[in-house]
Design an enzyme around this catalytic site. Structure first.
Site, PDB file in Angstrom:
ATOM      1  CE1 TYR A 148      -3.469   2.552   0.494  1.00 59.95           C
ATOM      2  CE2 TYR A 148      -2.541   2.999   2.413  1.00 59.95           C
ATOM      3  CZ  TYR A 148      -3.371   3.614   1.619  1.00 59.95           C
ATOM      4  OH  TYR A 148      -4.277   4.513   1.575  1.00 59.95           O
ATOM      5  CG  ASP A 243       5.590   3.704   0.817  1.00 53.91           C
ATOM      6  OD1 ASP A 243       5.827   4.592   1.883  1.00 53.91           O
ATOM      7  OD2 ASP A 243       4.432   3.537   0.537  1.00 53.91           O
ATOM      8  CE  LYS A 271       0.862   5.279   8.151  1.00 49.98           C
ATOM      9  NZ  LYS A 271       1.030   4.789   7.030  1.00 49.98           N
TER      10      LYS A 271
HETATM   11  C1  LIG Z   1       0.179   4.884   5.566  1.00 52.60           C
HETATM   12  C2  LIG Z   1       1.084   4.724   4.448  1.00 52.60           C
HETATM   13  C3  LIG Z   1       0.877   5.378   3.312  1.00 52.60           C
HETATM   14  C4  LIG Z   1       0.043   6.650   3.092  1.00 52.60           C
HETATM   15  O1  LIG Z   1       0.187   7.457   4.200  1.00 52.60           O
HETATM   16  P1  LIG Z   1      -0.853   8.520   4.449  1.00 52.60           P
HETATM   17  O2  LIG Z   1      -0.626   9.545   5.134  1.00 52.60           O
HETATM   18  O3  LIG Z   1      -2.159   7.608   4.979  1.00 52.60           O
HETATM   19  O4  LIG Z   1      -1.403   9.276   2.883  1.00 52.60           O
HETATM   20  C5  LIG Z   1       1.941   5.149   2.163  1.00 52.60           C
HETATM   21  N1  LIG Z   1       2.804   4.261   2.148  1.00 52.60           N
HETATM   22  C6  LIG Z   1       2.727   3.456   3.433  1.00 52.60           C
HETATM   23  C7  LIG Z   1       3.869   2.269   3.269  1.00 52.60           C
HETATM   24  C8  LIG Z   1       2.095   3.521   4.312  1.00 52.60           C
HETATM   25  O5  LIG Z   1       2.088   2.704   5.367  1.00 52.60           O
END
Ligand SMILES: *Cc1c(COP(=O)(O)O)cnc(C)c1O
Length: 434
Positions: A148, A243, A271
């Site tokens: 994701y 990511d 995060k």
């Molecule tokens: C949470 C997350 C996202 C998206 O971040 P948001 O602040 O919710 O848009 C993208 N990549 C990873 C790996 C994530 O865990």
């Protein structure tokens, strides 16, 4: 550790929310569709605990989905934010604060030579992909099944967690031409990667990967997988994007790239770096990041980007987690929890396995010994998880309300919280049989 008041107020609020907000929530997994029942509405949080509108208190293993690695309402973050509020909360102009945060991020993650701040992880991945396309002049993107990367059009193909919870891996509303630019491969599978590159290598702008998959529960990379990604992308002139929105400053101070010793071309963050305020960042090689406006032709902008409050929280956060021993202690507590859960599941003859990297973990109701793939994750017994989930919630332990989400430890979780969690689990496991 028992409920004072059931969930009456939460039920009331949920009923009203359903009339005002699609599904009653502002992010889908919060709706408890993955576990059934009514989501609890949170009123406050402190340390390892969150409290709901009915006055129930829970040991929290969600931590706002990762950011609250110091625990909730950390005094240093709170007081820094209060001081910043009096200085104004948004200027739309450069600040000394954001220079400090950029400096810290670049120092902690040496693969990042230039970094730009945005407002969410989604923005970070969306922009990183755009830069990768602008830099390479290519359009195709490779991602992995169950990975994701936020709700970016081109990345919402076979995306994990939220999408898995709702049983439709692909979103409606995405142009087929956009989806067609994305190739999806099985995670941790070097062979599939080689075959793809042999065929399309020279069309691939970038590969984006969660270096520890954290949105199909928690699946660490197998030995050599990330190294293989590094080699093959370099060989074909494609960019490697880690990511690390979830893993950055979560699995180690230097992120997953320091744990596995692989240097990506670009990294996305979010995060933890905002300490709970909305933030994201993307950065990497200077020649690539120099493609960005105002110095290059790739446009990217944000009214609230580098927001002084978010940056202030991030600065205190990075300072606190840089204390010696922070991550070894966090990993130790996480392991204590997992070993304890496993021992109690074994004693109750409940099939149970787990994964862990630093302060993030995955629990599975299955017998798989070594979880490495999406297929193995799918073998978790969701019905058992759902029962377990509510048995734990009713005893004051709050896990992510989906069998496909990772768990998060914080520095505020002491031995007492872990013991309470394990006692609750022992009772839950016993009741799973009946
Ligand atoms: C949470 C997350 C996202 C998206 O971040 P948001 O602040 O919710 O848009 C993208 N990549 C990873 C790996 C994530 O865990």
């Amino acid at each position: 550790m028992s409920l004072v008041n059931q969930y009456l107020r939460s039920k009331e609020l949920y009923t009203k929310a359903l009339t005002l907000i699609p599904g009653g929530v502002n992010s889908p997994v919060r709706a408890f569709k993955g576990v059934g029942g009514t989501p609890v509405f949170i009123k406050s949080a402190n340390g390892a605990y969150i409290s709901d509108e009915d006055g129930n208190s829970y040991i929290d293993y969600v931590g706002a989905w990762g950011p609250m690695i110091l625990g909730h309402a950390h005094p240093k973050i709170s007081s820094a934010l209060k001081a910043q509020i009096d200085l104004g909360i948004a200027y739309g102009a450069p600040t000394a604060l954001e220079v400090s945060l950029a400096e810290k991020i670049c120092a902690l993650m040496p693969s990042i030579e230039l970094v730009r701040l945005v407002n969410s992880g989604t923005e970070a991945t969306m922009s990183a992909i755009r830069v990768a396309r602008g830099f390479t002049g290519r359009e195709k993107v490779i991602k992995f099944e169950g990975g994701y990367h936020g709700h970016v059009d081109s990345l919402l193909v076979k995306a994990g967690s939220g999408a898995l919870t709702f049983g439709f891996p692909d979103s409606a509303g995405i142009p087929s031409a956009t989806a067609a630019e994305t190739f999806v491969l099985p995670y941790n599978n070097e062979m599939a990667l080689s075959l793809m590159f042999e065929k399309y290598g020279h069309e691939i702008a970038c590969v984006i990967v969660e270096p520890v998959a954290g949105n199909m529960n928690c699946v660490p990379p197998v030995d050599g997988f990330l190294q293989k990604l590094r080699r093959i992308t370099s060989q074909y002139g494609s960019l490697l994007i880690f990511d690390e929105v979830m893993t950055g400053f979560r699995v180690a101070l230097g992120g997953a790239q320091s744990v596995y010793d692989v240097k990506p071309d670009l990294t996305t963050l979010g995060k933890v770096i905002g300490g709970g305020l909305p933030i994201g960042a993307f950065g990497g090689r200077k020649d690539i990041m120099s493609m960005l406006a105002p110095i290059g032709p790739v446009y990217q902008a944000g009214t609230l980007s580098g927001n002084p409050l978010a940056v202030t929280a991030g600065l205190v956060m990075l300072e606190e987690i840089s204390q010696p021993g922070f991550y070894s202690q966090l990993a130790k507590q996480t392991q204590k929890l997992l070993l304890g859960l496993k021992a109690r599941a074994d004693a109750a003859s409940i099939p149970f396995s787990y994964t862990q990297v630093g302060g993030m973990f995955g629990c599975y109701f299955n017998d798989e010994r070594n979880i490495q793939s999406y297929e193995q994750v799918m073998k978790t017994d969701v019905a058992t998880f759902q029962k377990y989930y509510h048995l734990m919630l009713d005893q004051g332990v709050y896990f992510a309300p989906s069998a496909y989400e990772a768990g998060f430890m914080s520095a505020a979780h002491g031995d007492g919280e872990i013991e309470k969690t394990l006692n609750a689990a022992e009772s839950a496991f016993a009741q799973l049989h009946s």
